[in-house]
Write a protein that holds these residues in place. Structure first.
Motif, PDB file in Angstrom:
ATOM      1  N   LYS A 210      51.313  82.655   8.859  1.00 56.78           N
ATOM      2  CA  LYS A 210      51.187  84.367   9.355  1.00 56.78           C
ATOM      3  C   LYS A 210      50.583  84.138  10.904  1.00 56.78           C
ATOM      4  CE  LYS A 210      49.852  85.365   4.815  1.00 56.78           C
ATOM      5  NZ  LYS A 210      48.778  85.880   4.040  1.00 56.78           N
ATOM      6  N   GLY A 211      50.325  83.119  11.488  1.00 61.69           N
ATOM      7  CA  GLY A 211      49.906  82.873  12.875  1.00 61.69           C
ATOM      8  C   GLY A 211      48.292  83.058  12.894  1.00 61.69           C
ATOM      9  N   ASP A 212      47.652  82.936  11.948  1.00 61.47           N
ATOM     10  CA  ASP A 212      46.196  82.844  11.980  1.00 61.47           C
ATOM     11  C   ASP A 212      45.878  81.210  12.486  1.00 61.47           C
ATOM     12  OD1 ASP A 212      45.765  85.316  11.006  1.00 61.47           O
ATOM     13  OD2 ASP A 212      45.935  84.752   8.734  1.00 61.47           O
ATOM     14  N   ILE A 213      44.755  81.395  13.365  1.00 61.35           N
ATOM     15  CA  ILE A 213      44.301  80.252  13.848  1.00 61.35           C
ATOM     16  C   ILE A 213      42.913  79.656  12.969  1.00 61.35           C
ATOM     17  CG2 ILE A 213      43.227  79.102  16.060  1.00 61.35           C
ATOM     18  CD1 ILE A 213      44.869  81.258  17.642  1.00 61.35           C
ATOM     19  N   TYR A 214      43.004  78.601  12.494  1.00 63.84           N
ATOM     20  CA  TYR A 214      41.887  78.151  11.834  1.00 63.84           C
ATOM     21  C   TYR A 214      41.263  76.890  12.570  1.00 63.84           C
ATOM     22  CZ  TYR A 214      43.420  80.552   7.565  1.00 63.84           C
ATOM     23  OH  TYR A 214      43.833  81.497   6.545  1.00 63.84           O
ATOM     24  N   TYR A 215      39.957  76.833  12.611  1.00 64.26           N
ATOM     25  CA  TYR A 215      39.265  75.791  13.220  1.00 64.26           C
ATOM     26  C   TYR A 215      38.286  75.555  11.903  1.00 64.26           C
ATOM     27  CZ  TYR A 215      35.780  73.047  15.839  1.00 64.26           C
ATOM     28  OH  TYR A 215      35.041  72.250  16.297  1.00 64.26           O
ATOM     29  N   GLY A 216      38.638  74.361  11.158  1.00 64.04           N
ATOM     30  CA  GLY A 216      37.998  74.090   9.941  1.00 64.04           C
ATOM     31  C   GLY A 216      38.557  74.826   8.941  1.00 64.04           C
ATOM     32  N   GLU A 217      37.534  75.558   8.239  1.00 62.35           N
ATOM     33  CA  GLU A 217      37.861  76.687   7.229  1.00 62.35           C
ATOM     34  C   GLU A 217      37.836  77.903   7.775  1.00 62.35           C
ATOM     35  OE1 GLU A 217      38.789  75.819   3.970  1.00 62.35           O
ATOM     36  OE2 GLU A 217      38.739  73.587   4.818  1.00 62.35           O
ATOM     37  N   ASN A 218      37.275  78.048   8.753  1.00 61.62           N
ATOM     38  CA  ASN A 218      37.061  79.434   9.396  1.00 61.62           C
ATOM     39  C   ASN A 218      38.553  79.907  10.457  1.00 61.62           C
ATOM     40  OD1 ASN A 218      34.599  79.579   8.354  1.00 61.62           O
ATOM     41  ND2 ASN A 218      33.896  78.448  10.138  1.00 61.62           N
ATOM     42  N   ILE A 219      38.803  81.460  10.252  1.00 60.99           N
ATOM     43  CA  ILE A 219      39.906  81.905  11.093  1.00 60.99           C
ATOM     44  C   ILE A 219      38.934  82.375  12.600  1.00 60.99           C
ATOM     45  CG2 ILE A 219      41.374  83.848  11.364  1.00 60.99           C
ATOM     46  CD1 ILE A 219      41.946  83.997   8.361  1.00 60.99           C
ATOM     47  N   ILE A 220      39.563  81.940  13.667  1.00 66.00           N
ATOM     48  CA  ILE A 220      39.147  82.207  14.880  1.00 66.00           C
ATOM     49  C   ILE A 220      40.149  82.874  15.469  1.00 66.00           C
ATOM     50  CG2 ILE A 220      37.682  80.086  14.741  1.00 66.00           C
ATOM     51  CD1 ILE A 220      39.413  78.702  16.761  1.00 66.00           C
ATOM     52  N   SER A 221      39.633  83.425  16.842  1.00 68.86           N
ATOM     53  CA  SER A 221      40.495  84.139  17.684  1.00 68.86           C
ATOM     54  C   SER A 221      40.739  83.117  18.703  1.00 68.86           C
ATOM     55  CB  SER A 221      39.760  85.656  18.275  1.00 68.86           C
ATOM     56  OG  SER A 221      38.684  85.144  19.112  1.00 68.86           O
ATOM     57  N   ALA A 222      41.860  83.789  19.596  1.00 70.52           N
ATOM     58  CA  ALA A 222      42.168  82.882  20.726  1.00 70.52           C
ATOM     59  C   ALA A 222      40.787  82.955  21.743  1.00 70.52           C
ATOM     60  CB  ALA A 222      43.352  83.797  21.394  1.00 70.52           C
ATOM     61  N   ASN A 223      40.205  83.869  21.970  1.00 66.71           N
ATOM     62  CA  ASN A 223      38.783  83.807  22.775  1.00 66.71           C
ATOM     63  C   ASN A 223      38.163  82.699  22.408  1.00 66.71           C
ATOM     64  OD1 ASN A 223      40.051  85.583  24.441  1.00 66.71           O
ATOM     65  ND2 ASN A 223      39.083  87.424  23.363  1.00 66.71           N
ATOM     66  N   GLU A 224      37.801  82.686  20.831  1.00 68.07           N
ATOM     67  CA  GLU A 224      36.743  81.707  20.577  1.00 68.07           C
ATOM     68  C   GLU A 224      37.581  80.350  20.393  1.00 68.07           C
ATOM     69  OE1 GLU A 224      34.773  84.047  16.687  1.00 68.07           O
ATOM     70  OE2 GLU A 224      36.989  83.625  16.578  1.00 68.07           O
ATOM     71  N   LEU A 225      38.647  80.155  20.403  1.00 69.16           N
ATOM     72  CA  LEU A 225      39.508  78.705  20.955  1.00 69.16           C
ATOM     73  C   LEU A 225      39.132  78.352  22.164  1.00 69.16           C
ATOM     74  CD1 LEU A 225      41.378  76.464  20.040  1.00 69.16           C
ATOM     75  CD2 LEU A 225      43.185  77.656  20.380  1.00 69.16           C
TER      76      LEU A 225
ATOM     77  N   ILE B 191      48.420  79.286  21.899  1.00 70.57           N
ATOM     78  CA  ILE B 191      47.706  78.326  22.091  1.00 70.57           C
ATOM     79  C   ILE B 191      48.087  77.280  22.890  1.00 70.57           C
ATOM     80  CG2 ILE B 191      47.165  76.424  20.335  1.00 70.57           C
ATOM     81  CD1 ILE B 191      47.212  78.194  17.842  1.00 70.57           C
ATOM     82  N   VAL B 192      49.435  77.114  23.231  1.00 71.34           N
ATOM     83  CA  VAL B 192      49.734  76.154  24.218  1.00 71.34           C
ATOM     84  C   VAL B 192      49.274  76.608  25.555  1.00 71.34           C
ATOM     85  CG1 VAL B 192      51.734  75.109  25.469  1.00 71.34           C
ATOM     86  CG2 VAL B 192      51.723  75.182  22.710  1.00 71.34           C
ATOM     87  N   ASP B 193      49.283  77.769  25.730  1.00 73.33           N
ATOM     88  CA  ASP B 193      48.862  78.304  27.005  1.00 73.33           C
ATOM     89  C   ASP B 193      47.302  78.251  27.273  1.00 73.33           C
ATOM     90  OD1 ASP B 193      51.390  79.142  27.959  1.00 73.33           O
ATOM     91  OD2 ASP B 193      51.086  81.437  27.290  1.00 73.33           O
ATOM     92  N   ILE B 194      46.651  78.328  26.248  1.00 78.07           N
ATOM     93  CA  ILE B 194      45.195  78.017  26.154  1.00 78.07           C
ATOM     94  C   ILE B 194      44.749  76.507  26.704  1.00 78.07           C
ATOM     95  CG2 ILE B 194      43.011  78.217  24.826  1.00 78.07           C
ATOM     96  CD1 ILE B 194      44.139  80.751  23.699  1.00 78.07           C
ATOM     97  N   ALA B 195      45.684  75.709  25.823  1.00 80.83           N
ATOM     98  CA  ALA B 195      45.437  74.283  26.067  1.00 80.83           C
ATOM     99  C   ALA B 195      45.729  73.638  27.327  1.00 80.83           C
ATOM    100  CB  ALA B 195      46.228  73.561  24.819  1.00 80.83           C
TER     101      ALA B 195
END
Length: 130
Positions: free
Chosen positions: A65-80, A108-112
């Protein structure tokens, strides 16, 4: 004709040691220059190998669905972005679902690219061997 076998025979090893040191320097220098800027694992590789467990990586998962997970939590692009800034010595390893929206991947690639200067890993599954 008389042979005197009391003399010691000496072999000079200096040239051999010089050659070994030159080869050692050559191999050290070539391995440091051959590191790629972007580590990318191609999708569906028949010759893929399992990587060892890496403790110095940030694992991000993108769902279908395009959700970003860090561990078990869904995070936003700003949190990433904040996570990447807080851990500059860790490499970003992305697991992206093959049906995920492409825009999520690009974002995500842009942020990376901004935070990691383009250095990240995209992990994939091993392709079925025939």
């Amino acid at each position: 004709m008389k042979f005197d076998f009391d003399e010691d025979i000496n072999i000079d090893l200096t040239p051999l040691i010089d050659v070994i040191f030159m080869l050692l320097i050559f191999f050290i220098m070539t391995t440091t220059f051959s590191k790629p800027v972007i580590d990318i694992m191609l999708p569906a590789s028949k010759t893929a190998e399992k990587a060892g467990s890496e403790t110095k990586e940030i694992v991000i998962t993108v769902s279908n669905k395009g959700d970003i997970y860090y561990g078990e939590n869904i995070i936003s692009a700003n949190e990433l972005e904040k996570i990447l800034k807080d851990n500059p010595d860790k490499i970003l390893n992305m697991f992206i679902d093959k049906t995920a929206p492409f825009q999520s991947f690009v974002h995500i690639v842009d942020i990376a690219k901004k935070e990691r200067e383009g250095r990240f890993i995209i992990s994939t599954d091993i392709a079925e061997r025939q």
